[in-house]
Write a protein that holds these residues in place. Sequence first.
Motif, mmCIF file in Angstrom:
data_model
loop_
_atom_site.group_PDB
_atom_site.id
_atom_site.type_symbol
_atom_site.label_atom_id
_atom_site.label_comp_id
_atom_site.label_asym_id
_atom_site.label_seq_id
_atom_site.Cartn_x
_atom_site.Cartn_y
_atom_site.Cartn_z
ATOM 1 N N PRO A 7 83.841 8.379 2.328
ATOM 2 C CA PRO A 7 82.882 7.316 2.088
ATOM 3 C C PRO A 7 83.819 6.103 3.103
ATOM 4 N N ASP A 8 82.677 5.446 3.676
ATOM 5 C CA ASP A 8 83.268 4.066 4.295
ATOM 6 C C ASP A 8 83.625 3.149 3.271
ATOM 7 N N PHE A 12 82.208 3.109 -0.741
ATOM 8 C CA PHE A 12 83.060 2.881 -1.696
ATOM 9 C C PHE A 12 83.110 1.652 -2.569
ATOM 10 N N GLU A 13 82.925 0.581 -1.955
ATOM 11 C CA GLU A 13 82.929 -0.678 -2.774
ATOM 12 C C GLU A 13 81.683 -0.749 -3.711
#
Length: 143
Positions: A7-8, A12-13
């Motif tokens: 994930p970038d 992810f956030e």
Amino acid sequence: MTRYIDPDRAQFEAFKNLDRDHPIEMLNLVRFKDTATYPEGHSLADQKLSGAEAYANYGAESGPIFANLGGKITWRGGFETTLIGPGDEVWDQVFVARYPDAHAFLAMVSDPNYQKAVVHRQAAVETSRLIRCGATETGGTFG
């Protein structure tokens, strides 16, 4: 072709910002490389493993961590064809992994032993999709 392996930061956030206190299912779509590409200096870098073999190493090392956190594979199937969607997306592994909650998933990916195991996944995977889903009622119709 854009490769999707990890994930970038924004993805992810977004994952971490969702409710963490209910079971989640992760739809996994995985396409393997013909030949795994381990980082230079890794003990398997010169072994010429297939992507499938490297992914099996990932499963062997990460599986116990996943299971100890209450995870389980609830469905696995063989890819046959895409009826709606990009025709060039073919998958070697298709499965749904269930976690008791998002806390368990986050505990898994932050576990030092998992972080060591993920090198096998990174070596194995040409591209993938990991789609978080929340459980809803099942039954009757599409509506």
